[in-house]
Design a protein around this motif. Structure first.
Motif, PDB file in Angstrom:
ATOM      1  N   ASP A  43       1.384  -5.810   5.284  1.00  0.00           N
ATOM      2  CA  ASP A  43       1.390  -6.732   6.461  1.00  0.00           C
ATOM      3  C   ASP A  43       2.679  -7.465   6.467  1.00  0.00           C
ATOM      4  O   ASP A  43       3.238  -8.006   5.597  1.00  0.00           O
ATOM      5  N   ARG A  73      -3.251  -3.168  12.973  1.00  0.00           N
ATOM      6  CA  ARG A  73      -3.270  -4.681  12.449  1.00  0.00           C
ATOM      7  C   ARG A  73      -1.821  -4.988  12.398  1.00  0.00           C
ATOM      8  O   ARG A  73      -1.277  -5.908  12.863  1.00  0.00           O
ATOM      9  N   ARG A  74      -1.195  -4.066  11.622  1.00  0.00           N
ATOM     10  CA  ARG A  74       0.189  -4.381  11.249  1.00  0.00           C
ATOM     11  C   ARG A  74       1.056  -4.281  12.134  1.00  0.00           C
ATOM     12  O   ARG A  74       2.511  -4.994  12.142  1.00  0.00           O
ATOM     13  N   ASP A 114       0.788  -1.370  -0.007  1.00  0.00           N
ATOM     14  CA  ASP A 114       0.078  -0.145   0.093  1.00  0.00           C
ATOM     15  C   ASP A 114       0.883   1.352  -0.094  1.00  0.00           C
ATOM     16  O   ASP A 114       1.691   1.082   0.593  1.00  0.00           O
ATOM     17  N   LYS A 128      -5.769  -0.617   9.542  1.00  0.00           N
ATOM     18  CA  LYS A 128      -4.504  -1.422   8.979  1.00  0.00           C
ATOM     19  C   LYS A 128      -3.229  -1.007   9.838  1.00  0.00           C
ATOM     20  O   LYS A 128      -2.458  -2.051  10.075  1.00  0.00           O
TER      21      LYS A 128
END
Length: 175
Positions: free
Chosen positions: A50, A97-98, A28, A94
């Motif tokens: 990720d 989460r990462r 991304d 995001k």
């Protein structure tokens, strides 16, 4: 023609040109900074995924970006592809989460701070592994994302305890 600053591509042009190829490669674009005032002028593309970016990924993304941006008729500039710095605030689901398994400092909307290891993101809450008492025990605390005013990953110089990683939903090899 002098209106186009140094004849560099705009942030929007860079994103539109690179976004599809970066996404196909599994990355991304987090940000694009076009700095016409730098000497030499610089275009910096900040990418993430990720699992983060390693040197091979940076090299591959640099090759992709260079090939695509060479199609533009622009003034010379230095292209830099990089990952977000550790001091980048976590602002999206995001990002949280990462950063699972990483040590973070949270500033809550009530002004208090909480330091711990990010666990699993579940809907609108994130689990945070925090020390529980002086004996080195750990516990999970659920924190509502809306109550977090600022979240920043902390640099660590020693490995976390296996129990802390387990509570964060990580095994020893993932951080």
């Amino acid at each position: 023609m002098a209106e186009r600053s140094a004849g560099l591509p705009s942030q929007r042009q860079v994103i539109e040109l690179l976004d599809g190829e970066f996404a196909r490669a599994g990355y991304d674009i987090e940000d694009v900074v076009v700095d016409a005032g730098a000497r030499p002028p610089r275009v910096t593309v900040v990418a993430d995924a990720d699992g983060g970016l390693d040197l091979d990924a940076v090299a591959e993304l640099s090759r992709i970006a260079s090939t695509l941006l060479d199609e533009l008729d622009s003034a010379p500039y230095v292209l830099e592809v990089t990952s977000p710095g550790v001091d980048r605030p976590l602002t999206t689901d995001k990002h949280f989460r990462r950063a699972q398994g990483r040590r973070v400092e949270l500033t809550l909307s009530d002004g208090s701070t909480l330091t711990g290891r990010l666990g699993e993101l579940r809907g609108t809450t994130v689990a945070v592994v925090v020390k529980d008492g002086a004996r080195g025990a750990f516990t999970l605390r659920d924190v509502d994302l809306d109550s977090i005013a600022k979240a920043v990953v902390q640099v660590e110089f020693s490995p976390p305890s296996p129990r802390e990683l387990e509570l964060a939903g990580q095994t020893g090899g993932e951080t």
